[in-house]
Design a protein around this motif. Structure first.
Motif, PDB file in Angstrom:
ATOM      1  N   GLU A 105      41.506  20.272  56.026  1.00  0.00           N
ATOM      2  CA  GLU A 105      42.147  19.606  57.169  1.00  0.00           C
ATOM      3  C   GLU A 105      43.293  20.415  57.792  1.00  0.00           C
ATOM      4  O   GLU A 105      43.354  20.583  58.985  1.00  0.00           O
ATOM      5  CB  GLU A 105      42.658  18.232  56.750  1.00  0.00           C
ATOM      6  CG  GLU A 105      43.414  17.538  57.833  1.00  0.00           C
ATOM      7  CD  GLU A 105      42.753  16.268  58.268  1.00  0.00           C
ATOM      8  OE1 GLU A 105      43.298  15.652  59.167  1.00  0.00           O
ATOM      9  OE2 GLU A 105      41.715  15.891  57.718  1.00  0.00           O
ATOM     10  N   ASP A 106      44.212  20.902  56.991  1.00  0.00           N
ATOM     11  CA  ASP A 106      45.376  21.640  57.512  1.00  0.00           C
ATOM     12  C   ASP A 106      45.488  22.972  56.766  1.00  0.00           C
ATOM     13  O   ASP A 106      46.365  23.141  55.916  1.00  0.00           O
ATOM     14  CB  ASP A 106      46.634  20.789  57.334  1.00  0.00           C
ATOM     15  CG  ASP A 106      47.839  21.396  58.021  1.00  0.00           C
ATOM     16  OD1 ASP A 106      47.666  22.189  58.971  1.00  0.00           O
ATOM     17  OD2 ASP A 106      48.968  21.080  57.590  1.00  0.00           O
ATOM     18  N   PRO A 107      44.628  23.933  57.080  1.00  0.00           N
ATOM     19  CA  PRO A 107      44.594  25.169  56.291  1.00  0.00           C
ATOM     20  C   PRO A 107      45.834  26.034  56.528  1.00  0.00           C
ATOM     21  O   PRO A 107      46.392  26.050  57.619  1.00  0.00           O
ATOM     22  CB  PRO A 107      43.346  25.880  56.804  1.00  0.00           C
ATOM     23  CG  PRO A 107      43.212  25.417  58.210  1.00  0.00           C
ATOM     24  CD  PRO A 107      43.689  23.985  58.195  1.00  0.00           C
ATOM     25  N   ASP A 108      46.237  26.740  55.475  1.00  0.00           N
ATOM     26  CA  ASP A 108      47.310  27.722  55.615  1.00  0.00           C
ATOM     27  C   ASP A 108      46.725  29.135  55.671  1.00  0.00           C
ATOM     28  O   ASP A 108      47.439  30.112  55.547  1.00  0.00           O
ATOM     29  CB  ASP A 108      48.314  27.607  54.463  1.00  0.00           C
ATOM     30  CG  ASP A 108      47.706  27.942  53.107  1.00  0.00           C
ATOM     31  OD1 ASP A 108      46.456  28.019  52.995  1.00  0.00           O
ATOM     32  OD2 ASP A 108      48.480  28.120  52.141  1.00  0.00           O
ATOM     33  N   PHE A 109      45.421  29.229  55.863  1.00  0.00           N
ATOM     34  CA  PHE A 109      44.745  30.517  55.879  1.00  0.00           C
ATOM     35  C   PHE A 109      43.757  30.599  57.046  1.00  0.00           C
ATOM     36  O   PHE A 109      43.271  29.586  57.530  1.00  0.00           O
ATOM     37  CB  PHE A 109      44.006  30.768  54.557  1.00  0.00           C
ATOM     38  CG  PHE A 109      42.880  29.806  54.294  1.00  0.00           C
ATOM     39  CD1 PHE A 109      41.569  30.152  54.601  1.00  0.00           C
ATOM     40  CD2 PHE A 109      43.120  28.551  53.742  1.00  0.00           C
ATOM     41  CE1 PHE A 109      40.522  29.264  54.360  1.00  0.00           C
ATOM     42  CE2 PHE A 109      42.091  27.661  53.491  1.00  0.00           C
ATOM     43  CZ  PHE A 109      40.784  28.017  53.812  1.00  0.00           C
TER      44      PHE A 109
END
Length: 128
Positions: A105-109
């Motif tokens: 949902e909220d990727p850091d990549f």
């Protein structure tokens, strides 16, 4: 811990990326990471790239007869506090975005592929 379980001096020394076009790979990864070739002469089958100050883990490039296959078993993660800037810069250097990745949902990549099709991630992560 038993002596046979002790890793001793065993450590990760380099990451090896298989490539089909050595010159293109050297140019891409040197520009991507700000690295340089370790040796003055380029070996057409194996090249080690190093950080100019020796401050970062080296990257080795090894010539392969076969293209990258999916699913990949190992990939490289690049950490930065400037993710958007570096993703755009790397795409400008001929990396490509992987748009069909099953992102959470909220990727850091962000998943990219180098010019040889090897996957790597650009992680939104400040220096520690």
């Amino acid at each position: 811990m038993q002596a046979s379980d002790d890793p001793g001096d065993l450590h990760l020394a380099t990451v090896v990326v298989n490539v089909q076009d050595m010159r293109r790979a050297v140019d891409f990864w040197c520009a991507a990471l700000g690295y340089r070739q370790r040796e003055a002469e380029m070996d057409p089958r194996f090249v080690m790239l190093v950080h100019p100050d020796g401050a970062r883990l080296p990257v080795s490039l090894q010539l392969s007869d076969a293209p990258s296959r999916e699913p990949v078993r190992v990939h490289v993660d690049l950490y930065t506090s400037e993710q958007d800037r570096h993703v755009e810069r790397l795409v400008g250097l001929d990396a490509s975005r992987v748009t069909d990745w099953p992102y959470p949902e909220d990727p850091d990549f962000v998943v990219l592929r180098d010019p040889d099709g090897n996957e790597f991630c650009v992680i939104d992560h400040a220096e520690l």
